[in-house]
Scaffold this motif. Structure first.
Motif, short mmCIF file in Angstrom:
data_model
loop_
_atom_site.label_atom_id
_atom_site.label_comp_id
_atom_site.label_asym_id
_atom_site.label_seq_id
_atom_site.Cartn_x
_atom_site.Cartn_y
_atom_site.Cartn_z
N ARG A 629 43.22 48.31 35.20
CA ARG A 629 43.72 48.17 33.82
C ARG A 629 44.94 49.07 33.67
O ARG A 629 44.88 50.28 33.93
CB ARG A 629 42.65 48.58 32.82
CG ARG A 629 43.15 48.73 31.40
CD ARG A 629 43.17 47.43 30.63
NE ARG A 629 41.82 46.98 30.30
CZ ARG A 629 41.58 45.86 29.60
NH1 ARG A 629 42.59 45.08 29.20
NH2 ARG A 629 40.34 45.49 29.34
N PHE A 695 39.23 48.74 36.27
CA PHE A 695 38.65 47.79 35.32
C PHE A 695 37.17 47.66 35.68
O PHE A 695 36.82 47.23 36.78
CB PHE A 695 39.36 46.44 35.43
CG PHE A 695 38.75 45.37 34.58
CD1 PHE A 695 38.91 45.39 33.20
CD2 PHE A 695 38.01 44.34 35.14
CE1 PHE A 695 38.35 44.40 32.41
CE2 PHE A 695 37.45 43.35 34.37
CZ PHE A 695 37.62 43.38 32.99
N ALA A 696 36.31 48.03 34.77
CA ALA A 696 34.87 48.09 35.04
C ALA A 696 34.27 46.70 34.97
O ALA A 696 33.62 46.32 33.98
CB ALA A 696 34.19 49.05 34.06
N ALA A 697 34.47 45.92 36.01
CA ALA A 697 33.96 44.55 36.03
C ALA A 697 32.47 44.56 36.35
O ALA A 697 32.02 45.23 37.28
CB ALA A 697 34.71 43.72 37.06
N ALA A 698 31.71 43.79 35.59
CA ALA A 698 30.29 43.59 35.89
C ALA A 698 30.12 42.56 36.99
O ALA A 698 29.11 42.56 37.70
CB ALA A 698 29.54 43.15 34.63
N GLU A 714 37.48 37.69 31.02
CA GLU A 714 38.47 38.68 30.59
C GLU A 714 39.64 38.75 31.56
O GLU A 714 40.76 39.02 31.18
CB GLU A 714 37.80 40.05 30.46
CG GLU A 714 38.70 41.08 29.80
CD GLU A 714 37.94 42.30 29.33
OE1 GLU A 714 38.58 43.23 28.80
OE2 GLU A 714 36.71 42.36 29.51
N ARG A 732 33.47 41.83 32.19
CA ARG A 732 32.69 43.04 31.98
C ARG A 732 31.30 42.75 31.42
O ARG A 732 30.43 43.62 31.45
CB ARG A 732 33.44 43.97 31.03
CG ARG A 732 34.71 44.54 31.65
CD ARG A 732 35.30 45.64 30.80
NE ARG A 732 35.71 45.15 29.48
CZ ARG A 732 36.26 45.91 28.55
NH1 ARG A 732 36.44 47.20 28.78
NH2 ARG A 732 36.62 45.41 27.39
N ASP A 733 31.12 41.54 30.91
CA ASP A 733 29.83 41.19 30.33
C ASP A 733 29.04 40.33 31.31
O ASP A 733 29.57 39.38 31.90
CB ASP A 733 30.02 40.43 29.02
CG ASP A 733 30.73 41.27 27.97
OD1 ASP A 733 30.52 42.50 27.96
OD2 ASP A 733 31.51 40.70 27.17
N ARG A 782 28.95 41.22 42.57
CA ARG A 782 29.26 42.44 41.80
C ARG A 782 30.49 43.16 42.34
O ARG A 782 31.03 44.03 41.68
CB ARG A 782 28.05 43.39 41.83
CG ARG A 782 26.92 42.94 40.92
CD ARG A 782 25.80 43.95 40.89
NE ARG A 782 24.73 43.48 40.02
CZ ARG A 782 23.45 43.76 40.21
NH1 ARG A 782 23.08 44.49 41.26
NH2 ARG A 782 22.53 43.30 39.37
#
Length: 876
Positions: A629, A695-698, A714, A732-733, A782
């Motif tokens: 990001r 970027f905290a990707a799930a 996103e 992220r969700d 993940r």
């Protein structure tokens, strides 16, 4: 008729300012075969990867084929009546400066001429500017300050004859590969040396004796130091300096220069000065790294100072050389497409020039001051000063600095017209009226390349649907606004004659641009017009400028300027510690409305990325292939991490091609401040400040499909493949039902599905089939998804029973990521050939596979592959 029986048509490539000649042959199915024109003086048959793939970009998919008013297709009469009425009403109520045109280097010269005539001569405003403002305005300003005119002194032949070529802020190997190959040919033939001055280590460094990794903004300092060395070593040309004013002040300023802002060692600077001063024939090529700066004009003049001081200008193998980014950026400059110029290099603020143009056009009114330059124009749109706006062949909602604000301004403008070949751009989606324009391959007119060569662009396909040439749409609006006689043009040849005649009047004022020798050109002669370099008049044809010491200032002398270092306006600090550089990649063009249609061009670098130094990546907790990001004071973006020492610590690089249509989170100009050079008005696009964070990707995903996708994640980035589409995704969700999400993504509510879902590991693989053939597949993890992407892109439409594995079958080798787009050679193919055939050089790989033998822009990449594989083999 068999396509092979159709005649070849000579035309010009629509990409960069090299202006390569192409030979086109239409086929019965509506396609075009393309090859380089061996007789064109710009390229002698060579084409880059983009030019070679032109035939893949001419289909009608996504084309705008009828006028559209408020989302509803209509006829031309209604659309043009509305445009003329809205512009007339705005002028009547708010004055001529309440309207504006924003045009493009994609226009042909004849289109540009009519647009300029309509706005400046009849509407009476100078509010016409071009996207060339974002590329070459600083060069224009530097030329005018030094020479008294926007004159390119040299020619491409100088690259063949130079002893030393210096590239400043130019990755010529990727952005102008045909010219780069010309330099390499001179190197092989006569030992031409190469210096690259660039914050990044680029493909252009592959053949260089010296790479100077200068800090952003340090160019004036470096060339001031060179100027001081020129004086100290008594390397000036005393005779030539009699034709130059301002030299003493320029030398004095250079003597005072502290070299700290360059970030270069004294040894590097001395090595550069030694090379420059030990070779008499020096060409300095500069491009966006110089121009796109808040000090761009000063950078240009710092370069020009060194050439003027030594008389290395206007002679074979010598001179400063600005290479342009668009096919007709030069034509736009010549025809007055910039807000601060009149046609034929005449000056808008000169009353004699204005009167001459007004009389020639029989114009009712002429502006007395420059109009709004690009950044200020869109600020005026945002402020409500501009009531009616016409945007032609450009995408400012993506490409302007502070792009989010520009997008919002266009959306709020009371009336916006967009002329383009597609409605599927970020800007076109904001228009009240869309006008269908002709595309390359359907256009008829002329363009000017970087060395003043004017070439014909000719139609090889019929105009589809209701598409019309831009000059015609502009002329018909002019007629509907009440100026029928002035815009009653029968075709581009008549416009060209008009333009050529006006250039003769300009020559009477002592201006440089003169093609009056063609003012009586007949239709047949225009149709067959060969490439020529201006000027072309009764007294002169082509050649170099300024070798005779005659310039275009009133006293006939050139000007050297006393210059001081001005750093980039945005300063790094604790909040925004990184300096962001932006630019182009090898196989894409602008916002990809054309190149994005070619699967092989999209295969090289298929998604947006951020180059970051390994030390910075470690410090920021950024892993290879993860997402980053970026945030700036203006906006944010999400890009794929590419960890590389090709950028310096504290600096990052991102390409500028992706849009809301291809990767909404990667519109990189949304992060760029609207800071401009005070002289040229050109934005500072290579020195923004940003903060970085992972970027905290799930989850991460990779998808292939035979049909269009509808991503809603996103982060997503899609690209064409030979069998359909590919996409990278992340969010992220967490997603509860991957089958439902995949059916929505691919719009396949009923297709058969095979799936493997492991909720505990956050993994899913789904393959959709119909009649035994693969329609689409989605792979989720993940972590960045470990699958054979290039192999998977070949599967849609195939039986592909093993699609869920994500790996190639034994009898179908994975070619790997694209390396050579010209000939379609992948990384794994190259590695395999090195290992199995014992290939030891780039030349041997080329002989075996063809890779690197066309435009050569992948040769440095092949060399890197070879360097990695050979030591590995030795260790084994």
């Amino acid at each position: 008729m068999d396509g092979s029986a159709l005649p070849e048509v000579r035309s010009t490539c629509p990409y960069c300012g090299v202006g390569c000649g192409v030979l086109l042959r239409a086929d019965a199915a509506g396609g075009i075969a393309v090859r380089g024109d061996p007789d064109h003086p710009a390229n002698f048959g060579r084409l880059c990867s983009k030019g070679a793939a032109l035939g893949e970009t001419v289909g009608l998919e996504g084309r705008l084929l009828a006028p559209v008013v408020n989302g509803v297709e209509t006829g031309w009469d209604r659309a043009l009546d509305l445009v003329a009425g809205k512009f007339s009403a705005a002028i009547a109520e708010h004055g001529p400066d309440s309207v504006a045109f924003y045009v493009s280097g994609q226009l042909l010269t004849e289109d540009y001429y009519v647009a300029n005539k309509l706005m400046k001569g009849f509407i009476g405003s100078a509010n016409i500017d071009t996207n060339s403002r974002l590329c070459m305005a600083s060069s224009v300003a530097g030329h005018k300050r030094a020479f008294g005119s926007d004159t390119v002194p040299g020619t491409y032949e100088d690259l063949d004859e130079a002893d030393l070529v210096v590239l400043v802020g130019s990755n010529l190997a990727w952005c102008h590969p045909v010219l780069y190959q010309r330099i390499l040919a001179a190197r092989a033939k006569r030992g031409t040396k190469l210096v690259v001055i660039d914050p990044r280590r680029t493909a252009s460094c592959d053949g260089a004796e010296l790479h100077l990794p200068i800090r952003p903004g340090g160019d004036v300092v470096l060339f001031n130091r060179l100027l001081a060395e020129i004086e100290a070593r008594d390397a000036t040309d005393a005779d030539f300096l009699t034709h130059v004013s301002g030299a003493e002040a320029a030398f004095a300023a250079a003597r005072m220069q502290d070299t700290g802002p360059t970030g270069l060692s004294e040894a590097m600077i001395s090595a550069f000065a030694d090379l420059w001063l030990s070779h008499d024939r020096v060409v300095t090529i500069y491009s966006q790294g110089v121009n796109q700066s808040s000090a761009g004009s000063d950078k240009v003049n710092a370069i020009l100072n060194c050439h003027l001081a030594t008389g290395r200008i206007g002679k074979p193998g010598c001179g400063p050389f600005s290479v342009t980014g668009q096919p007709n950026a030069m034509g736009g400059r010549e025809v007055g497409g910039l807000a601060n110029m009149l046609a034929c290099h005449l000056d808008i603020e000169n009353p004699d020039h204005r009167m001459a143009v007004a009389e020639f056009w029989s114009a009712p009114t002429m502006p007395t001051q420059p109009g709004l330059k690009a950044v200020d124009m869109f600020r005026a749109v945002a402020d409500g000063q501009i009531k009616a706006l016409w945007i032609i062949h450009t995408n400012p909602a993506v490409t302007m600095p502070d792009a989010d604000a520009v997008r919002d301004a266009i959306a709020a403008c009371p009336f916006t017209v967009v002329s383009d070949i597609t409605a599927e751009t970020d800007t076109a989606r904001l228009a009240d009226v869309l006008l269908p324009a002709t595309a390359w391959g359907e256009k008829d007119g002329s363009v000017t390349n970087s060395d003043r060569t004017i070439s014909r662009q000719r139609a090889v396909r019929p105009m589809p649907g209701q598409a019309r040439p831009d000059w015609q749409a502009l002329a018909e609006v002019g007629q509907r606004m009440g100026w029928h006689a002035a815009f009653d043009y029968a075709g581009p040849a008549e416009i060209f004659r008009d333009y050529a005649a006006l250039s003769g009047i300009a020559a009477g004022f002592g201006r440089d641009f003169d093609i009056s020798g063609l003012k009586d050109l007949g239709e047949a002669d225009y149709a067959g017009l060969e490439p020529f370099r201006w000027p072309l008049s009764a007294s002169r044809q082509g050649g170099r400028f300024f070798g005779d010491g005659r310039f275009f200032h009133p006293d006939g002398k050139a000007r050297m300027l006393a210059l001081e270092h001005r750093p980039p306006v945005a300063r790094t600090g604790a909040k925004y510690p990184f300096r962001l550089n932006t630019g182009r990649i090898r196989d894409q063009w602008h916002t990809m409305t054309r190149t994005g249609l070619s699967p092989r061009l999209s295969a090289h670098l298929a998604e947006p990325f951020l180059d970051i130094h390994p030390a910075d990546a470690r410090a920021q907790g950024i892993a290879a292939a993860s997402l980053i990001r970026l945030r700036s004071p203006e906006g944010s973006a999400i890009l794929r991490a590419r960890i590389t020492d090709e950028v310096q610590k504290g600096e990052v690089f991102a390409p500028m091609h992706w849009t809301g249509e291809t990767a909404p989170s990667a519109r990189i100009d949304a992060l760029i401040a609207g800071v401009t050079d005070p002289v040229s008005g050109q934005p500072e696009s290579k020195a923004a400040v940003v903060a970085l964070a992972p970027f905290a990707a799930a989850w991460y995903g990779f998808a292939v499909s035979s049909g269009p996708m509808q991503p809603q994640a996103e982060y997503w980035a899609r690209a064409r493949t030979g069998t359909g589409w590919r996409a990278e995704l992340a969010g992220r969700d967490a997603v509860e039902d991957w089958e439902a999400e995949a059916r929505r993504l691919f719009a396949l509510p009923e297709a058969e599905v095979q799936s493997v879902v492991d909720r505990a590991r956050g993994a899913a693989r789904l393959a959709f089939h119909s009649g035994g053939h693969l329609l689409a597949a989605l792979y989720v993890s993940r972590e960045p998804v470990p699958v054979m992407r290039e192999y998977l892109t070949t599967l849609p439409g195939d039986t592909a029973g093993d699609a869920l594995t994500g790996r190639s079958a034994a009898d179908r080798p994975d070619p790997g990521p694209m390396v050579c787009a010209c000939l379609g050679v992948g990384l794994n193919t190259i590695v395999g050939a090195i290992e199995t055939e014992g290939l030891m050089s780039v030349e041997a790989i080329g002989a075996a596979l063809g890779a690197g033998t066309n435009c050569g822009s992948c040769r440095s990449e092949i060399a890197e592959v070879l360097a990695r594989v050979r030591p590995r083999e030795a260790a084994e």
